[in-house]
Design a protein around this motif. Structure first.
Motif, PDB file in Angstrom:
ATOM      1  N   ILE A  66      51.045 -76.535 -38.383  1.00 15.99           N
ATOM      2  CA  ILE A  66      50.180 -75.881 -37.401  1.00 15.99           C
ATOM      3  C   ILE A  66      49.835 -74.476 -37.873  1.00 15.99           C
ATOM      4  N   THR A  67      48.571 -74.142 -37.826  1.00 10.78           N
ATOM      5  CA  THR A  67      48.123 -72.797 -38.184  1.00 10.78           C
ATOM      6  C   THR A  67      48.251 -71.884 -36.969  1.00 10.78           C
ATOM      7  N   VAL A 117      46.555 -68.179 -31.342  1.00 15.34           N
ATOM      8  CA  VAL A 117      45.771 -69.409 -31.333  1.00 15.34           C
ATOM      9  C   VAL A 117      46.450 -70.402 -32.256  1.00 15.34           C
ATOM     10  N   SER A 119      46.246 -74.140 -34.129  1.00 12.84           N
ATOM     11  CA  SER A 119      45.263 -75.134 -34.536  1.00 12.84           C
ATOM     12  C   SER A 119      45.832 -75.988 -35.660  1.00 12.84           C
ATOM     13  N   ARG A 121      46.471 -80.305 -37.263  1.00  9.72           N
ATOM     14  CA  ARG A 121      46.743 -81.696 -36.926  1.00  9.72           C
ATOM     15  C   ARG A 121      48.173 -82.031 -37.301  1.00  9.72           C
ATOM     16  N   SER A 126      45.604 -83.727 -32.722  1.00  6.63           N
ATOM     17  CA  SER A 126      45.083 -82.392 -32.974  1.00  6.63           C
ATOM     18  C   SER A 126      45.755 -81.383 -32.057  1.00  6.63           C
ATOM     19  N   ARG A 128      45.035 -77.460 -30.656  1.00  7.90           N
ATOM     20  CA  ARG A 128      44.069 -76.374 -30.597  1.00  7.90           C
ATOM     21  C   ARG A 128      44.148 -75.709 -29.240  1.00  7.90           C
ATOM     22  N   GLY A 129      44.306 -74.388 -29.219  1.00  6.35           N
ATOM     23  CA  GLY A 129      44.285 -73.663 -27.961  1.00  6.35           C
ATOM     24  C   GLY A 129      45.046 -72.359 -28.038  1.00  6.35           C
ATOM     25  N   HIS A 130      44.878 -71.553 -27.013  1.00 11.20           N
ATOM     26  CA  HIS A 130      45.568 -70.283 -26.905  1.00 11.20           C
ATOM     27  C   HIS A 130      46.919 -70.469 -26.220  1.00 11.20           C
ATOM     28  N   HIS A 153      43.393 -76.219 -24.185  1.00 17.22           N
ATOM     29  CA  HIS A 153      44.279 -77.316 -24.541  1.00 17.22           C
ATOM     30  C   HIS A 153      43.886 -78.598 -23.807  1.00 17.22           C
TER      31      HIS A 153
END
Length: 218
Positions: A66-67, A117, A119, A121, A126, A128-130, A153
């Motif tokens: 996860i980034t 944040v 992001s 996979r 996936s 993605r979200g704050h 999300h």
């Protein structure tokens, strides 16, 4: 002991901090599904210190694929739990500000109120979200933090990551969460939400223990 809590989180759920509840699995917040998994990741002071650093610097998420970006540090105001006299009389509590600390690569350690944040996979799922860090705990034999969803999300809820140095000298990593579907897809197929949760948790555990094996399908 250092313990910090962010007081005014704009999270998208009400039960902020509930991953700390001992009875989370039996009594999760209304409408949420709880989850917990643990693994022994070694033993000794050095292992505890190294694993704690991985958790407090976001490394465990990055190792899971996860980034973590757009990190905005919180105030880091420390919260000291209420102290009690021997007869049970509360003695009061106080606050203090924690010092800035950084991982070896320069990444600032997590503090309460920090936003980021997420992001990437994990398998076929996936992310993605704050998120916003809702608490940080640093005790001599236990380190933990949790973040809650803020926006963007497909699910709503909270995740916590804890490193515990137990009395037998073993070191354990525990992931806890409670989630509910927000996006239409998981509302239509709610069984996939738990499968996603298991897949993410398994990846976190594997990040600190490559020998970890999971039979969770993607």
């Amino acid at each position: 002991m250092r313990r910090s809590n962010f007081e005014d989180q704009p999270t998208d759920y009400a039960a902020v901090g509930a991953t700390q509840a001992a009875d989370l699995l039996q009594y999760p917040p209304d409408g949420y599904a709880p989850y917990e998994d643990s693994i022994k990741i070694g033993s000794g002071d050095e292992r505890f210190a190294a694993a704690s650093a991985s958790v407090l610097s976001w490394e465990v998420l990055r190792l899971a694929g996860i980034t973590v970006s757009d990190i905005e540090r919180g105030s880091g105001d420390a919260y000291q739990a209420v102290r009690f006299a021997e007869d049970g009389t509360p003695l009061g509590r106080g606050t203090e500000r924690t010092e800035d600390r950084f991982a070896s690569d320069g990444t600032p350690y997590i503090t309460s109120g920090t936003t980021a944040v997420l992001s990437g996979r994990v398998g076929s799922y996936s992310v993605r979200g704050h998120v916003r860090v809702v608490y940080v705990v640093e005790d001599p034999r236990r380190v933990a933090f949790a973040f809650g969803t803020v926006s963007g999300h497909s699910i709503s809820g909270e995740e916590s990551f804890a490193i515990e140095h137990r009395d037998d000298d073993s070191v354990w990593f525990t992931v806890r969460a409670f989630v509910r579907p927000v996006g239409v897809f998981y509302k239509v197929f709610p069984f996939l939400l738990l499968r996603r949760r298991k897949r993410l948790s398994s990846q976190y555990l594997r990040a600190l223990s490559p020998a970890w094996a999971s039979d969770v399908r993607e």
